[in-house]
Motif scaffolding. Sequence first.
Motif, mmCIF file in Angstrom:
data_model
loop_
_atom_site.group_PDB
_atom_site.id
_atom_site.type_symbol
_atom_site.label_atom_id
_atom_site.label_comp_id
_atom_site.label_asym_id
_atom_site.label_seq_id
_atom_site.Cartn_x
_atom_site.Cartn_y
_atom_site.Cartn_z
ATOM 1 N N ALA A 296 0.814 -1.214 0.000
ATOM 2 C CA ALA A 296 0.000 0.000 0.000
ATOM 3 C C ALA A 296 0.848 1.265 0.000
ATOM 4 N N GLY A 297 2.133 1.152 0.324
ATOM 5 C CA GLY A 297 2.989 2.340 0.405
ATOM 6 C C GLY A 297 3.301 2.992 -0.915
ATOM 7 N N GLY A 298 3.022 2.336 -2.030
ATOM 8 C CA GLY A 298 3.215 2.939 -3.348
ATOM 9 C C GLY A 298 4.653 3.318 -3.640
ATOM 10 N N THR A 299 4.848 4.543 -4.154
ATOM 11 C CA THR A 299 6.184 4.972 -4.579
ATOM 12 C C THR A 299 7.165 5.078 -3.414
ATOM 13 N N ALA A 300 6.674 5.256 -2.200
ATOM 14 C CA ALA A 300 7.587 5.286 -1.048
ATOM 15 C C ALA A 300 8.291 3.943 -0.895
ATOM 16 N N VAL A 301 7.601 2.865 -1.226
ATOM 17 C CA VAL A 301 8.219 1.535 -1.187
ATOM 18 C C VAL A 301 9.283 1.418 -2.271
ATOM 19 N N LEU A 302 8.993 1.971 -3.456
ATOM 20 C CA LEU A 302 9.977 1.946 -4.539
ATOM 21 C C LEU A 302 11.244 2.684 -4.131
ATOM 22 N N GLY A 343 3.230 1.234 4.921
ATOM 23 C CA GLY A 343 1.827 0.870 4.785
ATOM 24 C C GLY A 343 1.642 -0.631 4.792
ATOM 25 N N PRO A 344 0.376 -1.103 4.783
ATOM 26 C CA PRO A 344 0.086 -2.540 4.803
ATOM 27 C C PRO A 344 0.674 -3.258 3.595
ATOM 28 N N VAL A 345 0.938 -4.559 3.776
ATOM 29 C CA VAL A 345 1.559 -5.374 2.724
ATOM 30 C C VAL A 345 0.847 -6.715 2.657
ATOM 31 N N GLY A 346 0.572 -7.165 1.425
ATOM 32 C CA GLY A 346 0.046 -8.503 1.190
ATOM 33 C C GLY A 346 1.089 -9.332 0.469
ATOM 34 N N VAL A 347 1.275 -10.583 0.899
ATOM 35 C CA VAL A 347 2.321 -11.444 0.342
ATOM 36 C C VAL A 347 1.686 -12.681 -0.274
ATOM 37 N N SER A 348 2.078 -12.974 -1.519
ATOM 38 C CA SER A 348 1.530 -14.142 -2.218
ATOM 39 C C SER A 348 2.214 -15.416 -1.753
ATOM 40 N N PRO A 349 1.645 -16.574 -2.081
ATOM 41 C CA PRO A 349 2.379 -17.836 -1.887
ATOM 42 C C PRO A 349 3.552 -17.892 -2.864
ATOM 43 N N PRO A 350 4.488 -18.804 -2.672
ATOM 44 C CA PRO A 350 5.619 -18.909 -3.606
ATOM 45 C C PRO A 350 5.153 -19.306 -5.004
ATOM 46 N N ALA A 351 5.728 -18.655 -6.001
ATOM 47 C CA ALA A 351 5.505 -19.040 -7.399
ATOM 48 C C ALA A 351 6.738 -19.808 -7.835
ATOM 49 N N GLY A 376 -6.151 -3.746 9.358
ATOM 50 C CA GLY A 376 -5.554 -3.592 10.677
ATOM 51 C C GLY A 376 -4.246 -4.310 10.913
ATOM 52 N N ARG A 377 -3.726 -5.084 9.941
ATOM 53 C CA ARG A 377 -2.475 -5.799 10.166
ATOM 54 C C ARG A 377 -1.417 -5.272 9.201
ATOM 55 N N GLY A 378 -0.149 -5.262 9.651
ATOM 56 C CA GLY A 378 0.929 -4.721 8.831
ATOM 57 C C GLY A 378 1.252 -5.562 7.622
ATOM 58 N N VAL A 379 1.541 -6.859 7.835
ATOM 59 C CA VAL A 379 1.894 -7.774 6.754
ATOM 60 C C VAL A 379 1.005 -9.006 6.874
ATOM 61 N N VAL A 380 0.323 -9.354 5.794
ATOM 62 C CA VAL A 380 -0.541 -10.537 5.772
ATOM 63 C C VAL A 380 -0.105 -11.427 4.611
ATOM 64 N N ARG A 381 0.148 -12.694 4.919
ATOM 65 C CA ARG A 381 0.457 -13.675 3.884
ATOM 66 C C ARG A 381 -0.837 -14.325 3.401
ATOM 67 N N TYR A 382 -0.877 -14.608 2.120
ATOM 68 C CA TYR A 382 -2.075 -15.225 1.543
ATOM 69 C C TYR A 382 -2.380 -16.548 2.225
ATOM 70 N N GLU A 383 -1.316 -17.300 2.607
ATOM 71 C CA GLU A 383 -1.531 -18.590 3.248
ATOM 72 C C GLU A 383 -2.253 -18.463 4.587
ATOM 73 N N ASP A 384 -2.160 -17.262 5.205
ATOM 74 C CA ASP A 384 -2.781 -17.072 6.522
ATOM 75 C C ASP A 384 -4.232 -16.639 6.436
ATOM 76 N N LEU A 385 -4.734 -16.404 5.219
ATOM 77 C CA LEU A 385 -6.143 -16.018 5.079
ATOM 78 C C LEU A 385 -7.038 -17.210 5.399
ATOM 79 N N PRO A 386 -8.245 -16.969 5.923
ATOM 80 C CA PRO A 386 -9.156 -18.083 6.249
ATOM 81 C C PRO A 386 -9.421 -18.960 5.028
ATOM 82 N N GLY A 387 -9.341 -20.272 5.216
ATOM 83 C CA GLY A 387 -9.654 -21.209 4.148
ATOM 84 C C GLY A 387 -8.481 -21.654 3.322
ATOM 85 N N GLN A 388 -7.339 -20.988 3.430
ATOM 86 C CA GLN A 388 -6.218 -21.353 2.562
ATOM 87 C C GLN A 388 -5.597 -22.692 2.946
#
Length: 481
Positions: A296-302, A343-351, A376-388
Amino acid sequence: MDIESETAVPPALATVTGLPSLGLRALTDVPDARVRWVAVSELEDPTPFLEGGELVLTTGMRLTSGNAAAYVARLVARGVVGLGFGVGLTHGTVPAGLLEAARAQGLPLLEVPRATPFIAVGKAVSRMLAAERYEDVTRAFQAQRELTRAASKGPGPLVARLARELGGWALLLSPSGEVRHAEPAPARDRAAALLPELERLRKAPSSAAFSGPHDHVTVQSIGVSGRPAGFLAVGTPDPLPHPAHTIVGAAVALLTLQSETPRTDRDLRATLAALLLGLPHGPALPPAPLRVLACAGGTAVLDALHADPAGTRCLAVPLADACAVITPEPLADHVAALAADHGPVGVSPPAERAEPGGLRAALGRAERALAAARRGRGVVRYEDLPGQGVLGLLDPGLARAFADTLLAPLRAEGLVPSLRAYITANGQGEAAARALGIHRHTLRTRVRRAAELLGRDLEDPAVRAELWIALAVTAGDDAAD
């Protein structure tokens, strides 16, 4: 022979003599010899303490008519540019024997009046040297600024500007010695004579300097390491002073940057081509396994990635309201922590494979994780989402085939995003319509059409479970639907 570097050009003895504040009087001819320093000595033989180029000041405490000629001879042999004789202390006037010896041996002789302290002469020369050095630094700075401006237009304008700054000629040569740019144009005829020096520089990249029949030549290799990316040669009527060496060094640095940039661009273009062709790797793509981060941090992350060593092993691109980062699996936690500062970050599973479809799907999963992180959470991994955890029990190939087959009729009419919103909202039409930004009646029409195409009752929990699995497996495919 090598060109001798110099600092500021020392003031001429005639210039020092002409300073009204000192009141010096020339008793012999005063040539354009340069005063490198002022030395005060009452020794009968001060030469062991001199280097040459000094203006020696004395009151003649040990000078007599018998030793004056030998005294002058020693100063001349040492390379002293002049002798200042202070009157009014040991001697009321300059001794005749000293004047005669100075005229006979060609040593400039100045009379220093009683009112002028020797230190005043030294300070005057020091100020002139400092002013000359400041002028050199200023000129070098201005020249570097002009070179930088010229470099923005390409190597040709840079070479042309360098030749004008030096008052000579300049050649930009390829690694094999071919002329790429010459200023002025006839200077290209000098390239053949440089080939022996280029051969030496290919083995040990550095610089070379030598004197030719008509000019002084400096050649420097271009590039940061290994085989040179080219060579820069300049020629001037006189040896290059120190400021000119600084200017040439700036030109070499700018040309080195230009030579390295195309390699980076080439790697990025090759990576893009590899991805478009479905090839597993490109030279600029991090090695698999990879993770995709939605930040979510956009260009600040870059900017944060640009300042961190890990950034050189990642690929990042800005999105509408975030940015996506492709990172090697071992760096994922570090990069996520960097991005989480902004800002918040979402992380995918390994490709496991670097393919367009797989990376696109990974981005979709990272965006779903980011949506959860925004709540409300800083970093969320896709694997930690309900149902994964349930999906982890399925064979990926079979699950994908099942999902593609089930959703194929919906993709043909672009209904997958609407169905995804409806299932995610647990069948609550108002919430699903709001998430899509459409009217609830429009959503109701789309859901009814989806049920017709599937031939299934969307109110049946088992049907919804199947659809949820299919939609979860194909997360990230909406952009293509």
